[in-house]
Design a protein around this motif. Structure first.
Motif, PDB file in Angstrom:
ATOM      1  N   GLY A 183      42.885  46.141  34.515  1.00  0.00           N
ATOM      2  CA  GLY A 183      43.348  44.909  33.883  1.00  0.00           C
ATOM      3  C   GLY A 183      42.828  44.758  32.463  1.00  0.00           C
ATOM      4  N   LEU A 184      41.552  45.118  32.258  1.00  0.00           N
ATOM      5  CA  LEU A 184      40.963  45.048  30.917  1.00  0.00           C
ATOM      6  C   LEU A 184      41.580  46.099  30.002  1.00  0.00           C
ATOM      7  N   MET A 185      41.743  47.314  30.519  1.00  0.00           N
ATOM      8  CA  MET A 185      42.312  48.409  29.728  1.00  0.00           C
ATOM      9  C   MET A 185      43.744  48.076  29.297  1.00  0.00           C
ATOM     10  N   MET A 186      44.486  47.412  30.176  1.00  0.00           N
ATOM     11  CA  MET A 186      45.897  47.102  29.898  1.00  0.00           C
ATOM     12  C   MET A 186      46.077  45.708  29.297  1.00  0.00           C
ATOM     13  N   HIS A 187      44.993  45.097  28.819  1.00  0.00           N
ATOM     14  CA  HIS A 187      45.037  43.812  28.100  1.00  0.00           C
ATOM     15  C   HIS A 187      45.615  42.659  28.938  1.00  0.00           C
ATOM     16  N   ARG A 188      45.477  42.748  30.271  1.00  0.00           N
ATOM     17  CA  ARG A 188      46.030  41.665  31.099  1.00  0.00           C
ATOM     18  C   ARG A 188      45.260  40.359  30.926  1.00  0.00           C
ATOM     19  N   THR A 189      44.009  40.458  30.453  1.00  0.00           N
ATOM     20  CA  THR A 189      43.227  39.243  30.227  1.00  0.00           C
ATOM     21  C   THR A 189      43.008  38.979  28.738  1.00  0.00           C
ATOM     22  N   ALA A 190      43.842  39.565  27.894  1.00  0.00           N
ATOM     23  CA  ALA A 190      43.770  39.265  26.454  1.00  0.00           C
ATOM     24  C   ALA A 190      44.458  37.924  26.194  1.00  0.00           C
ATOM     25  N   GLY A 191      44.302  37.426  24.964  1.00  0.00           N
ATOM     26  CA  GLY A 191      44.982  36.182  24.606  1.00  0.00           C
ATOM     27  C   GLY A 191      44.141  34.939  24.805  1.00  0.00           C
ATOM     28  N   PHE A 192      42.944  35.090  25.372  1.00  0.00           N
ATOM     29  CA  PHE A 192      42.018  33.961  25.527  1.00  0.00           C
ATOM     30  C   PHE A 192      40.606  34.519  25.665  1.00  0.00           C
ATOM     31  N   VAL A 193      39.624  33.636  25.613  1.00  0.00           N
ATOM     32  CA  VAL A 193      38.215  34.039  25.755  1.00  0.00           C
ATOM     33  C   VAL A 193      37.662  33.394  27.026  1.00  0.00           C
ATOM     34  N   PHE A 194      37.080  34.199  27.910  1.00  0.00           N
ATOM     35  CA  PHE A 194      36.449  33.655  29.115  1.00  0.00           C
ATOM     36  C   PHE A 194      35.220  32.829  28.725  1.00  0.00           C
ATOM     37  N   ASP A 195      34.992  31.747  29.446  1.00  0.00           N
ATOM     38  CA  ASP A 195      33.737  31.007  29.263  1.00  0.00           C
ATOM     39  C   ASP A 195      32.572  31.823  29.814  1.00  0.00           C
ATOM     40  N   PHE A 196      32.832  32.493  30.960  1.00  0.00           N
ATOM     41  CA  PHE A 196      31.783  33.302  31.589  1.00  0.00           C
ATOM     42  C   PHE A 196      32.364  34.647  32.016  1.00  0.00           C
ATOM     43  N   GLY A 197      31.694  35.728  31.614  1.00  0.00           N
ATOM     44  CA  GLY A 197      32.071  37.075  32.053  1.00  0.00           C
ATOM     45  C   GLY A 197      30.935  37.644  32.880  1.00  0.00           C
ATOM     46  N   ILE A 198      31.244  38.196  34.057  1.00  0.00           N
ATOM     47  CA  ILE A 198      30.205  38.618  34.995  1.00  0.00           C
ATOM     48  C   ILE A 198      30.363  40.087  35.361  1.00  0.00           C
ATOM     49  N   PHE A 199      29.255  40.808  35.386  1.00  0.00           N
ATOM     50  CA  PHE A 199      29.226  42.212  35.810  1.00  0.00           C
ATOM     51  C   PHE A 199      28.381  42.321  37.072  1.00  0.00           C
ATOM     52  N   THR A 200      28.986  42.823  38.174  1.00  0.00           N
ATOM     53  CA  THR A 200      28.260  42.931  39.447  1.00  0.00           C
ATOM     54  C   THR A 200      27.554  44.275  39.584  1.00  0.00           C
TER      55      THR A 200
END
Length: 488
Positions: A183-200
């Motif tokens: 999803g990140l590679m294909m820009h599916r979450t582009a166009g806005f900025v997350f308030d919180f980004g989490i890495f598990t």
């Protein structure tokens, strides 16, 4: 109708033909769905290139084409050239739905494991505290009372923005979503900025011809989230975490079991009570309290820690967090189904060697009388997976019940025979029962005091696919039917 210039305002582009001062009716990226006055985005997919449909979509009424390469269409058609049409689709979609992410607190969770469970934990905690929360993930999207089954972990960018828009309409305050590396590679979450980004966490996975070329690219794509969020919350115990956050542009916080974590789990204990497995630990650092979760394993410590690290930013009182975590359940993810006080039965989605090994290793820490693993493998998929899963179960389980999963177009017995090749590398005991319901009946009827029985592979799925047909098969329903039949 919406002004084209408004859709393009956050995009670098060249208008190579036609007029920018026009309005469009809809934003489309599937040529079959084009209607009059459409803006059509030519996406280069793995199988199909949208540029090849330029003539067809113009005939159907598209008035604007967003392209990466030259297309030959009539002069009155507006052609906008961009560097990457997938990125353009995300930016245009955000504008088309009037930037709904700006009206929500957005939480994006990435990692190899733990994304699904953590999203539900976060939803449970925040809703327990009075927030209304939307969810987008591997199993489903939840918007108010609407539940939409998922096709991808992270949907196409247009769908993401459409869901956000519906969440705003439904009165949601926040959205928690799984963010895949694809999803990140294909820009599916582009166009806005997350308030919180989490890495598990991260482990070698999703590497292959249609996914990531190697582990380096996989890590790099996970790291893109930390260039697209305001606050990054990361598991500092993961040995690759510094590589993942290498190019971050956000403020960072850490969680983990190690003493240098901003939010730390200490004094971890595994608990067993009337067939229910769980964990307790002391929370230290940014918050301090004792936490109890009725989901087993060290990964439950990490999942709950992740949820707490997020939810403390929403000023959720500690007691409400504790109550919600105690009640949090995720369909098909270490989902315990009560059948006896004597032994534990659970359903889990573990459907490859890595996830099965992680699950069984965690459960062995509870020192069961026997660890019983029931599983099959999907048809029309790699035989290697069957050998590996057979070997893992043979090594770690005291008894393996080999059965059918989704045979698709293959013979169930042929798949079982492949699993047995992996089993043969071990001293593990096994029985084979092709009919999944009968296999589950066998596991329940032969359950001994102190056993842990895992039904692996199906998880949240409620069907079995045989020769192109999906038949209803929900393990929860099967278990109830079996219990009723046994009691009769």
């Amino acid at each position: 109708m919406i002004q084209l210039k408004r859709l393009l305002e956050n995009l670098e582009y060249d208008c190579i033909q036609g007029n920018e001062d026009i309005t469009v009716e809809s934003v489309i990226y599937d040529s079959r769905k084009v209607i009059s006055q459409s803006l059509f985005v030519c996406i280069k997919g793995t199988a199909v290139d949208g540029h090849k449909f330029a003539d067809e979509v113009v005939e159907k009424g598209a008035v604007v084409l967003i392209v990466e390469e030259t297309v030959d269409v009539p002069e009155h058609i507006t052609v906008i050239k961009v560097k990457d049409t997938r990125y353009a689709l995300a930016v245009i979609s955000a504008a088309y739905f009037d930037h709904p992410a700006q009206k929500l607190k957005t939480i994006g969770i990435t990692g190899t494991k733990g994304k699904t469970t953590t999203t539900y934990m976060v939803k449970s905690i925040l809703e327990n505290a009075g927030y209304k929360v939307g969810l987008i993930g591997t199993i489903e999207a939840i918007i108010g009372n609407e539940v939409i089954p998922a096709n991808n972990t992270t949907p196409e960018s247009y769908i993401v923005q459409e869901y956000f828009s519906k969440m705003v309409e439904a009165g949601c305050d926040a959205v928690v979503m799984e963010v895949s590396s694809q999803g990140l590679m294909m820009h599916r979450t582009a166009g806005f900025v997350f308030d919180f980004g989490i890495f598990t966490n991260i482990e070698p996975d999703h590497i292959g011809p249609n996914e990531h070329k190697d582990f380096e690219e996989y890590m790099e794509c996970k790291g893109l989230l930390f260039q697209q969020c305001k606050i990054g919350i990361v598991n500092c115990d993961d040995k690759h975490f510094e590589k993942v956050i290498e190019n971050h542009t956000c403020k960072l916080e850490t969680f983990g079991i190690s003493t240098n974590a901003d939010l730390q789990a200490d004094n971890i204990e595994f608990t067993v009570e009337k067939g229910i497995l769980g964990v307790t630990y002391d929370l230290k650092g940014l918050l301090e309290c004792q936490v109890a979760v009725d989901i087993p394993g060290t990964f439950s410590v990490y999942n709950s820690l992740t949820a707490i690290a997020i939810c403390r930013h929403f000023k959720v009182p500690v007691e409400k967090m504790k109550k919600a975590l105690k009640a949090a359940k995720v369909k098909g993810r270490i989902e315990m189904v009560k059948v006896s006080d004597d032994f534990t039965l659970m359903i889990d989605y573990a459907h490859n060697a890595m996830s099965l090994e992680s699950l069984l290793s965690s459960l062995k820490a509870y020192q069961p009388t026997r660890l019983v693993c029931l599983f099959g493998c999907g048809g029309d998929r790699s035989k290697l997976r069957r050998y590996e899963m057979g070997e893992v179960s043979g090594k770690l389980a005291d008894l393996t019940v080999i059965t059918s999963d989704n045979p698709r177009t293959e013979e169930p017995q042929a798949i079982i025979d492949d699993i047995k090749i992996g089993m043969a590398k071990t001293d593990g005991k096994y029985v084979e029962i092709s009919d999944r319901k009968e296999a589950i009946r066998y596991a329940i009827e032969h359950g001994q005091k102190g056993d842990i029985i895992v039904l692996a592979g199906k998880g949240h799925e409620d069907y079995q696919e045989i020769n192109g047909v999906k038949y209803s098969l929900d393990e929860r329903v099967l278990i109830q039917e079996i219990l009723e039949e046994i009691s009769r």
